[in-house]
Design a protein around this motif. Sequence first.
Motif, PDB file in Angstrom:
ATOM      1  N   VAL A 135       1.648   9.087   1.572  1.00 54.98           N
ATOM      2  CA  VAL A 135       0.285   9.230   1.068  1.00 54.98           C
ATOM      3  C   VAL A 135       0.001  10.729   1.028  1.00 54.98           C
ATOM      4  N   ARG A 136      -0.342  11.246  -0.146  1.00 55.81           N
ATOM      5  CA  ARG A 136      -0.466  12.691  -0.301  1.00 55.81           C
ATOM      6  C   ARG A 136      -1.860  13.102  -0.768  1.00 55.81           C
ATOM      7  N   ARG A 137      -2.239  14.314  -0.334  1.00 58.17           N
ATOM      8  CA  ARG A 137      -3.457  14.960  -0.831  1.00 58.17           C
ATOM      9  C   ARG A 137      -3.015  16.054  -1.800  1.00 58.17           C
TER      10      ARG A 137
ATOM     11  N   ASP B 115      -0.174  18.206   0.470  1.00 58.58           N
ATOM     12  CA  ASP B 115       0.345  17.921   1.801  1.00 58.58           C
ATOM     13  C   ASP B 115       0.407  16.422   2.002  1.00 58.58           C
ATOM     14  N   VAL B 116       1.255  16.007   2.897  1.00 58.55           N
ATOM     15  CA  VAL B 116       1.440  14.591   3.202  1.00 58.55           C
ATOM     16  C   VAL B 116       0.469  14.207   4.316  1.00 58.55           C
ATOM     17  N   LEU B 117      -0.472  13.306   3.987  1.00 59.70           N
ATOM     18  CA  LEU B 117      -1.392  12.815   5.017  1.00 59.70           C
ATOM     19  C   LEU B 117      -0.649  11.939   6.018  1.00 59.70           C
ATOM     20  N   GLY B 118       0.308  11.172   5.532  1.00 53.74           N
ATOM     21  CA  GLY B 118       1.043  10.274   6.412  1.00 53.74           C
ATOM     22  C   GLY B 118       1.949   9.369   5.625  1.00 53.74           C
ATOM     23  N   LYS B 119       2.517   8.382   6.309  1.00 52.02           N
ATOM     24  CA  LYS B 119       3.503   7.509   5.685  1.00 52.02           C
ATOM     25  C   LYS B 119       3.279   6.049   6.055  1.00 52.02           C
TER      26      LYS B 119
ATOM     27  N   ILE C 228      -8.235   5.058   2.029  1.00 52.10           N
ATOM     28  CA  ILE C 228      -7.570   3.813   2.421  1.00 52.10           C
ATOM     29  C   ILE C 228      -6.318   3.660   1.558  1.00 52.10           C
ATOM     30  N   SER C 229      -5.188   3.382   2.200  1.00 56.09           N
ATOM     31  CA  SER C 229      -3.939   3.159   1.478  1.00 56.09           C
ATOM     32  C   SER C 229      -3.426   1.757   1.776  1.00 56.09           C
ATOM     33  N   GLY C 230      -2.827   1.129   0.781  1.00 54.01           N
ATOM     34  CA  GLY C 230      -2.263  -0.210   0.925  1.00 54.01           C
ATOM     35  C   GLY C 230      -0.809  -0.203   0.527  1.00 54.01           C
ATOM     36  N   SER C 231       0.030  -0.878   1.297  1.00 52.08           N
ATOM     37  CA  SER C 231       1.471  -0.760   1.118  1.00 52.08           C
ATOM     38  C   SER C 231       2.159  -2.111   1.044  1.00 52.08           C
ATOM     39  N   TRP C 232       3.408  -2.055   0.566  1.00 49.98           N
ATOM     40  CA  TRP C 232       4.266  -3.238   0.604  1.00 49.98           C
ATOM     41  C   TRP C 232       4.823  -3.479   1.998  1.00 49.98           C
ATOM     42  N   ASP C 233       4.464  -2.644   2.973  1.00 50.60           N
ATOM     43  CA  ASP C 233       4.835  -2.935   4.366  1.00 50.60           C
ATOM     44  C   ASP C 233       3.844  -3.894   5.023  1.00 50.60           C
ATOM     45  N   LYS C 234       2.930  -4.478   4.189  1.00 52.04           N
ATOM     46  CA  LYS C 234       1.952  -5.479   4.632  1.00 52.04           C
ATOM     47  C   LYS C 234       0.912  -4.896   5.569  1.00 52.04           C
ATOM     48  N   THR C 235       0.533  -3.636   5.330  1.00 58.42           N
ATOM     49  CA  THR C 235      -0.565  -3.017   6.074  1.00 58.42           C
ATOM     50  C   THR C 235      -1.455  -2.243   5.120  1.00 58.42           C
ATOM     51  N   ILE C 236      -2.702  -2.042   5.569  1.00 59.96           N
ATOM     52  CA  ILE C 236      -3.536  -0.982   5.007  1.00 59.96           C
ATOM     53  C   ILE C 236      -3.783   0.021   6.113  1.00 59.96           C
TER      54      ILE C 236
END
Length: 343
Positions: A84-86, A95-99, A117-125
Amino acid sequence: MTAVAVAPPIVGKELSNPPTDGITNLRFSNHSDHLLVSSWDKTVRLYDASANVLLGEFKHGGPVLDCCFHDESSGFSASGDATVRRLVFNYGKEDVLGKHEAHVRCVEYSYTTGQLISGSWDKTIKCWDPRGASGQERTLVGTYAQPERVYSMSLVGHRLVVATAGRHVNVYDLRNMSQPEQRRESSLKYQTRCVRCYPNGTGYALSSVEGRVAMEFFDLSEAGQSKKYAFKCHRKSEAGRDIVYPVNAISFHPIYGTFATGGCDGIVNVWDGNNKKRLYQYAKYPTSISALSFNRDGRLLAVAASYTYEEGNKPHEPDSIFVRSVNEVEVKPKPKVYANPPA
């Protein structure tokens, strides 16, 4: 729903320097005609849509699956490289906010709470505070498990709607993310493609791969739920059989609350959800519609014509972004006509 009018064959102004592979989303700024675009060619591009000028571009390590604005000159991206980038365009900095643990499919910035808010295929937001210094530990606010891979998200006020694989829909209050405010199942029988909240905050529209859109409401009372319905769209009859197209995109008009849908048939329709009518159908675009966005005053509509591989790997038209001027007659609800007007 019934058709009212068909637009003349004008698809709009085509932007120069479009992405070269698979446009995943585009969004107008809330403050200007700047347009942010993400794509499978690993880029996020910023355009001045009115001037037809590419203002800046960032390259990622993987396909970019979504993007959203932060302010006039910065935004966020969701990448297939799990980051997730800004992105700050006027300084050329990122910069990378996180992964996440898998592809990041969606990003939404809440102007109400100041969170990303980020949503992923790792089944989390995940919720992030972008005001802090870069680095996962300093910016991560919380991680919230989802029943399946996240396919689409939408915000209105304090509400966040998350649509996942398996036709699950979770509704959150951003002020208390400990558990969903509502856990729902899509009323459509097939895979969800897009969810978008109504501008007035009363519910959301949900589209599927099977040429349908469902109109849903947050009010769980009997009266509230009696308003919901679904309708068929983006389909045609040919040689006695129905050909059905996925509905990839939904965008609500900011003034009138009517909405546009875009499908794999290359068609953009405009609907009056309250009166259950189709207001307009624009001339067919060169290929599938992958994303739509009205600008802040609803006078422009950005259309991403980008093949979405629903028919496999085959020759197709190059990716294009069209920006068309929107006439009031195309998006303004028409008054109901009574056979016997009430006294």
